[in-house]
Design a protein around this motif. Structure first.
Motif, mmCIF file in Angstrom:
data_model
loop_
_atom_site.group_PDB
_atom_site.id
_atom_site.type_symbol
_atom_site.label_atom_id
_atom_site.label_comp_id
_atom_site.label_asym_id
_atom_site.label_seq_id
_atom_site.Cartn_x
_atom_site.Cartn_y
_atom_site.Cartn_z
ATOM 1 N N LYS A 259 46.493 39.890 -58.059
ATOM 2 C CA LYS A 259 47.515 40.465 -57.892
ATOM 3 C C LYS A 259 48.344 41.822 -57.057
ATOM 4 O O LYS A 259 48.987 42.132 -56.439
ATOM 5 C CB LYS A 259 47.710 41.071 -59.264
ATOM 6 C CG LYS A 259 47.978 40.093 -60.696
ATOM 7 C CD LYS A 259 49.141 39.485 -60.511
ATOM 8 C CE LYS A 259 49.767 37.869 -61.982
ATOM 9 N NZ LYS A 259 50.517 37.311 -61.633
ATOM 10 N N GLU A 262 48.398 39.836 -53.744
ATOM 11 C CA GLU A 262 50.463 39.564 -54.320
ATOM 12 C C GLU A 262 51.009 41.025 -53.687
ATOM 13 O O GLU A 262 51.861 40.164 -52.504
ATOM 14 C CB GLU A 262 50.171 38.941 -55.795
ATOM 15 C CG GLU A 262 51.347 37.891 -55.101
ATOM 16 C CD GLU A 262 52.257 37.567 -57.058
ATOM 17 O OE1 GLU A 262 52.953 37.351 -57.360
ATOM 18 O OE2 GLU A 262 51.092 37.532 -57.594
ATOM 19 N N ASN A 265 50.978 41.326 -50.171
ATOM 20 C CA ASN A 265 51.398 40.483 -49.310
ATOM 21 C C ASN A 265 53.186 41.128 -48.940
ATOM 22 O O ASN A 265 53.370 40.586 -47.479
ATOM 23 C CB ASN A 265 51.373 38.925 -50.223
ATOM 24 C CG ASN A 265 50.128 38.404 -49.627
ATOM 25 O OD1 ASN A 265 49.149 39.265 -49.155
ATOM 26 N ND2 ASN A 265 49.569 37.619 -50.620
#
Length: 267
Positions: A259, A262, A265
């Motif tokens: 997570k 993510e 990113n």
């Protein structure tokens, strides 16, 4: 590092913010070039130091790490080393490495090959065999950060590399990454862990930071400032729950890592 190993960290000043490296044997002047994208800077630095580049190590196959290979080979005749499974990804590769292989430079330098998938699935880090170990990390980890997995990697593999390999290295291991992202990474740390006083202090001290004079962190410091080593932080977990409402009551560290990756990113 000890006198038996000479290291030059070369700031390319390009848009990708790459670092290139030369690692030399003081007895023979032979040198290994790591990811020599800026071939001219690497060759000129070696010439100024009186070193001869005899080997090139590509940590992985991305163009901002291999595109300087041919110019260095043309100038020096150096052999190209990389992950054994990168043979079809890196033109002109001479030697394939697997976990535990030793890369020798001159008489006194020995570097252990670590198989570190995640950023790509055929990624090599090098660990110096010295009293103060040094990790040449490519794009697996950065100062205060972790590599992305968008160019042929996978976050599950990156988590495994962090938890089963990098986290187990000695805390005094020096970290030499493939890019300079330290300021942005510290800002991400503080976004995820606002009460991280060590990261706040370091970010303040890096005001006006010049990568021509790069900061070299240790793994021990990374464990204090790098979100991807701090998966048990209550602050990080709380912030994640604010961001992702569907997280299970019992969170495992792999889920936390993925997570965080993510979120990074899009940071």
């Amino acid at each position: 590092m000890e006198a038996s190993v000479l290291v030059e960290q070369i700031w390319t000043a390009n848009n990708f913010r790459n670092f290139n490296y030369l690692i030399a044997c003081p007895e023979t002047g032979e040198a290994l070039a790591i990811d020599p994208l800026d071939a001219d800077k690497c060759l000129n630095t070696a010439r100024a130091k009186g070193w001869e580049i005899t080997k090139i190590l590509n940590t992985h196959h991305h163009h901002d790490h291999i595109d300087g290979n041919q110019a260095v080979v043309d100038a020096t005749g150096a052999k190209v080393l990389a992950h054994a499974h990168a043979n079809d990804q890196i033109p002109g590769m001479d030697v394939g490495l697997k976990a535990g292989d030793i890369v020798k430079v001159g008489k006194s330098v020995e570097l252990e090959s670590l198989d570190t998938p995640g950023h790509t699935m055929s990624h090599i880090c090098l660990l110096s065999q010295t009293d103060t170990p040094s990790l040449f990390a490519g794009d697996t980890m950065f100062n205060a950060g972790a590599g992305n997995c968008k160019g042929g990697g996978h976050p599950d593999a990156l988590y495994s590399t962090f938890s089963k390999q990098l986290a187990r290295l000695p805390d005094h291991t020096l970290i030499y990454p493939g890019h300079d992202y330290i300021v942005n990474n510290l800002e991400f740390t503080l976004d995820r862990e606002p009460d991280n006083e060590k990261a706040k202090e370091l970010l303040l001290n890096l005001e006006g930071y010049d990568p021509n004079h790069p900061m070299v962190t240790s793994l021990g410091l990374e464990k204090e400032i790098n979100t991807f080593f701090r998966l048990d932080s209550e602050s990080i977990i709380s912030q994640l729950r604010n961001k992702f409402s569907d997280l299970p009551e019992q969170l495992d560290e792999q889920t936390i890592f993925i997570k965080l990756r993510e979120l990074r990113n899009d940071w």
